[in-house]
Write a protein that holds these residues in place. Structure first.
Motif, PDB file in Angstrom:
ATOM      1  N   GLU A 157       0.828  -1.208   0.000  1.00 31.24           N
ATOM      2  CA  GLU A 157       0.000   0.000   0.000  1.00 31.24           C
ATOM      3  C   GLU A 157       0.861   1.256   0.000  1.00 31.24           C
ATOM      4  O   GLU A 157       0.552   2.244  -0.694  1.00 31.24           O
ATOM      5  CB  GLU A 157      -0.931  -0.015   1.213  1.00 31.24           C
ATOM      6  CG  GLU A 157      -2.023  -1.066   1.127  1.00 31.24           C
ATOM      7  CD  GLU A 157      -2.681  -1.363   2.462  1.00 31.24           C
ATOM      8  OE1 GLU A 157      -3.680  -2.101   2.471  1.00 31.24           O
ATOM      9  OE2 GLU A 157      -2.191  -0.860   3.511  1.00 31.24           O
ATOM     10  N   PHE A 158       1.946   1.249   0.756  1.00 31.56           N
ATOM     11  CA  PHE A 158       2.816   2.417   0.796  1.00 31.56           C
ATOM     12  C   PHE A 158       3.504   2.612  -0.553  1.00 31.56           C
ATOM     13  O   PHE A 158       3.642   3.744  -1.033  1.00 31.56           O
ATOM     14  CB  PHE A 158       3.856   2.294   1.914  1.00 31.56           C
ATOM     15  CG  PHE A 158       4.622   3.573   2.141  1.00 31.56           C
ATOM     16  CD1 PHE A 158       4.095   4.574   2.937  1.00 31.56           C
ATOM     17  CD2 PHE A 158       5.856   3.767   1.543  1.00 31.56           C
ATOM     18  CE1 PHE A 158       4.789   5.756   3.141  1.00 31.56           C
ATOM     19  CE2 PHE A 158       6.559   4.950   1.732  1.00 31.56           C
ATOM     20  CZ  PHE A 158       6.029   5.952   2.535  1.00 31.56           C
ATOM     21  N   GLU A 170       1.301  -1.315 -10.841  1.00 32.34           N
ATOM     22  CA  GLU A 170      -0.151  -1.223 -11.031  1.00 32.34           C
ATOM     23  C   GLU A 170      -0.886  -1.853  -9.847  1.00 32.34           C
ATOM     24  O   GLU A 170      -1.835  -1.269  -9.304  1.00 32.34           O
ATOM     25  CB  GLU A 170      -0.563  -1.915 -12.331  1.00 32.34           C
ATOM     26  CG  GLU A 170      -0.232  -1.153 -13.593  1.00 32.34           C
ATOM     27  CD  GLU A 170      -0.918  -1.770 -14.807  1.00 32.34           C
ATOM     28  OE1 GLU A 170      -1.777  -2.662 -14.627  1.00 32.34           O
ATOM     29  OE2 GLU A 170      -0.599  -1.348 -15.935  1.00 32.34           O
ATOM     30  N   ASP A 171      -0.453  -3.034  -9.459  1.00 29.33           N
ATOM     31  CA  ASP A 171      -1.110  -3.730  -8.349  1.00 29.33           C
ATOM     32  C   ASP A 171      -0.981  -2.925  -7.051  1.00 29.33           C
ATOM     33  O   ASP A 171      -1.906  -2.906  -6.225  1.00 29.33           O
ATOM     34  CB  ASP A 171      -0.510  -5.115  -8.152  1.00 29.33           C
ATOM     35  CG  ASP A 171      -0.863  -6.070  -9.273  1.00 29.33           C
ATOM     36  OD1 ASP A 171      -1.786  -5.756 -10.059  1.00 29.33           O
ATOM     37  OD2 ASP A 171      -0.215  -7.129  -9.375  1.00 29.33           O
ATOM     38  N   ALA A 172       0.155  -2.272  -6.877  1.00 32.40           N
ATOM     39  CA  ALA A 172       0.366  -1.475  -5.665  1.00 32.40           C
ATOM     40  C   ALA A 172      -0.561  -0.266  -5.643  1.00 32.40           C
ATOM     41  O   ALA A 172      -1.107   0.095  -4.586  1.00 32.40           O
ATOM     42  CB  ALA A 172       1.820  -1.033  -5.577  1.00 32.40           C
ATOM     43  N   ILE A 173      -0.761   0.390  -6.787  1.00 34.37           N
ATOM     44  CA  ILE A 173      -1.684   1.529  -6.840  1.00 34.37           C
ATOM     45  C   ILE A 173      -3.100   1.077  -6.512  1.00 34.37           C
ATOM     46  O   ILE A 173      -3.827   1.738  -5.763  1.00 34.37           O
ATOM     47  CB  ILE A 173      -1.618   2.219  -8.213  1.00 34.37           C
ATOM     48  CG1 ILE A 173      -0.264   2.899  -8.398  1.00 34.37           C
ATOM     49  CG2 ILE A 173      -2.739   3.253  -8.357  1.00 34.37           C
ATOM     50  CD1 ILE A 173      -0.065   3.505  -9.779  1.00 34.37           C
ATOM     51  N   PHE A 233      -3.344   0.614  -2.851  1.00 39.31           N
ATOM     52  CA  PHE A 233      -3.458   1.902  -2.168  1.00 39.31           C
ATOM     53  C   PHE A 233      -4.868   2.475  -2.299  1.00 39.31           C
ATOM     54  O   PHE A 233      -5.441   2.974  -1.322  1.00 39.31           O
ATOM     55  CB  PHE A 233      -2.449   2.905  -2.719  1.00 39.31           C
ATOM     56  CG  PHE A 233      -2.752   4.308  -2.272  1.00 39.31           C
ATOM     57  CD1 PHE A 233      -2.612   4.663  -0.940  1.00 39.31           C
ATOM     58  CD2 PHE A 233      -3.238   5.250  -3.170  1.00 39.31           C
ATOM     59  CE1 PHE A 233      -2.946   5.950  -0.504  1.00 39.31           C
ATOM     60  CE2 PHE A 233      -3.566   6.528  -2.746  1.00 39.31           C
ATOM     61  CZ  PHE A 233      -3.413   6.875  -1.409  1.00 39.31           C
ATOM     62  N   LEU A 234      -5.444   2.417  -3.488  1.00 38.80           N
ATOM     63  CA  LEU A 234      -6.793   2.954  -3.677  1.00 38.80           C
ATOM     64  C   LEU A 234      -7.789   2.293  -2.734  1.00 38.80           C
ATOM     65  O   LEU A 234      -8.751   2.936  -2.278  1.00 38.80           O
ATOM     66  CB  LEU A 234      -7.225   2.770  -5.128  1.00 38.80           C
ATOM     67  CG  LEU A 234      -6.506   3.642  -6.161  1.00 38.80           C
ATOM     68  CD1 LEU A 234      -6.859   3.196  -7.570  1.00 38.80           C
ATOM     69  CD2 LEU A 234      -6.852   5.114  -5.967  1.00 38.80           C
TER      70      LEU A 234
END
Length: 466
Positions: free
Chosen positions: A273-274, A442-445, A448-449
């Motif tokens: 997430e960070f 992409e997966d991390a964004i 986070f969303l």
């Protein structure tokens, strides 16, 4: 007939009443607002005080109006029909989100042309205005095209609240008087007069203008309450802790690589997430602002309230294309163009205003940047949502991949509905549409969303889950 001066005073009184609630309704453009120490304290207080929401009488009245089926046919549709709390205050019917994404009106044969935007955090939007005459940049208002400008009631959200009541493809009431008469038959008449005074629920020719204004202001008060706009997400827990650790507002909202231990000392966000917040700050925060406070020091609102044409394709399942065979009371079809309809967004609205009509063509295909707060809020695991103004994209993964790869031919994205004016700016050193993010980014964004959904409860002793 109620004088315009008296009505002006009444509306101003209503706005002042709303402003005495949670400090949210500051109608200036807030970009560039300098965060003071008092603002930092407010940002922290907003998150902490959400556990027990107590609505003011005005907010309670707005809630009653929001959930009441004020429509024609009677008792068939309310504001909440298209703005379901558990779905992030937007469309909450799974089958609709899976396909057309546009909701039926109270007259079940009718459809509009766009998916419902979220009503959460809507009261923060400034008045619609030409913010930069040199560049023709507009900001503010509500609805996807900004047409609820705030000129009527001093608050775009209040202006917006009144429009669906009379829209034939939404709540379908024939007149303001018909709306008023349904409120006058409700079980909350005493609350209405407690809030606005004896005789305030006046449906007569002389009183309807003021009464209708009070209805809109009441709904906006509820939308601005901490029940609807609470700043209670996992991101907000992280953000509050980040500020309390002595970090700058901008650093917490748009961190640089390698700052994890300083910015998130309690480990509220996972590593993924960070990482997503970092990439979001680099590539997405110019429009979905994550590093500038709200107008009164609130956490980031994740929108600049501007407009852009990001190249969204048509949604071939949009039921509005079939509205050439459904007719209004005057005998004209709802959508005379049928399949040939093209949604020009902001440009279409500007054509209705002589002072801005010359700028309409340059703004064709532009739509308002929505806040991405609650973008993944849903009533259950697996519940489908729809994204973009027309619901053309169906998952967050698809949305992020679209922004990342829109202009890469091998990805085979459908062409934009409005090919002119497509935004091709530089974001984080790379062009939108070819952001050069890998699958991990992409997966991390997306991860986070998902931290932006309200209702997060954090155990500070345990921190985040890795």
């Amino acid at each position: 007939m109620q004088s315009s001066a008296r009505l002006t005073r009444l509306i101003q009184k209503g706005i002042e009443v709303i402003k005495k609630g949670p400090a949210r309704l500051d109608f200036k453009v807030w970009t560039g607002f300098a965060l003071t120490s008092a603002g930092i304290l407010l940002a922290a207080q907003v998150v902490r005080s959400n556990s027990e929401v107590v609505l003011t009488p005005l907010e309670q009245l707005g809630k009653k109006l929001f959930f009441d089926n004020i429509s024609q046919p009677a008792k068939s549709q309310s504001c909440s029909t298209c703005h379901l709390p558990d779905a992030g205050w937007t469309g909450g019917v799974a089958g609709v989100n899976l396909h057309g994404a546009v909701f039926r009106g109270a007259d079940r044969h009718t459809f509009g042309n766009r998916k419902p935007p979220s009503s959460a955090y809507a009261t923060f939007s400034p008045l619609f205005q030409l913010a930069n005459p040199a560049t023709g940049r507009f900001v503010g208002g509500t609805f996807w095209d900004g047409r609820a400008t705030g000129e009527l009631l001093g608050n775009p959200a209040a202006d917006q609240a009144l429009a669906p009541f009379l829209n034939p493809v939404e709540q379908n009431n024939p007149t303001r008087e018909a709306v008023c008469e349904q409120v006058a038959r409700s079980q909350y008449v005493a609350l209405f007069e407690q809030v606005w005074g004896a005789g305030s629920l006046d449906c007569s020719t002389g009183g309807i203008e003021g009464t209708y204004a009070r209805i809109g202001l009441s709904i906006a008060a509820y939308e601005g309450s901490r029940e609807v706009s609470p700043f209670s997400s996992k991101f907000d827990a992280y953000f509050t802790a980040c500020l309390e650790a002595g970090n700058a507002f901008a650093a917490c909202g748009r961190p640089a690589e390698g700052d994890r231990s300083v910015l998130d000392p309690r480990g509220i966000l996972t590593d993924k997430e960070f990482h997503g917040l970092t990439k979001f700050g680099q590539h997405c925060s110019a429009c979905h602002v994550s590093h500038i406070p709200g107008p009164n020091g609130e956490p980031p609102l994740f929108t600049s309230f501007g407009f852009a044409n990001i190249g969204t394709p048509r949604n071939p399942e949009n039921p509005f294309y079939d509205m050439d065979t459904e007719f209004l009371d005057d005998g004209t079809p709802i959508n005379p163009l049928g399949e040939d309809f093209v949604d020009l967004g902001l440009g279409a609205f500007l054509r209705t205003r002589p002072e801005w009509a010359a700028l309409a063509e340059a703004n064709d295909g532009k739509f308002k940047f929505p806040t991405v707060r609650n973008v993944d809020q849903r009533p259950g695991v697996g519940f489908p949502k729809a994204y973009m103004h027309n619901g053309a994209l169906r998952t967050l993964e698809e949305v992020v991949h679209f922004y990342n790869t829109r202009d890469i031919p091998s990805e085979n994205w459908p062409p934009p509905e409005v090919p002119q004016n497509v935004t091709r700016g530089n974001f984080g050193g790379v062009p939108l549409g070819n952001l050069q993010l890998d699958k991990e980014d992409e997966d991390a964004i997306v991860a986070f969303l998902k931290t932006l959904s309200d209702g997060f409860v954090n155990d500070r002793n345990k921190g985040g889950t890795q």
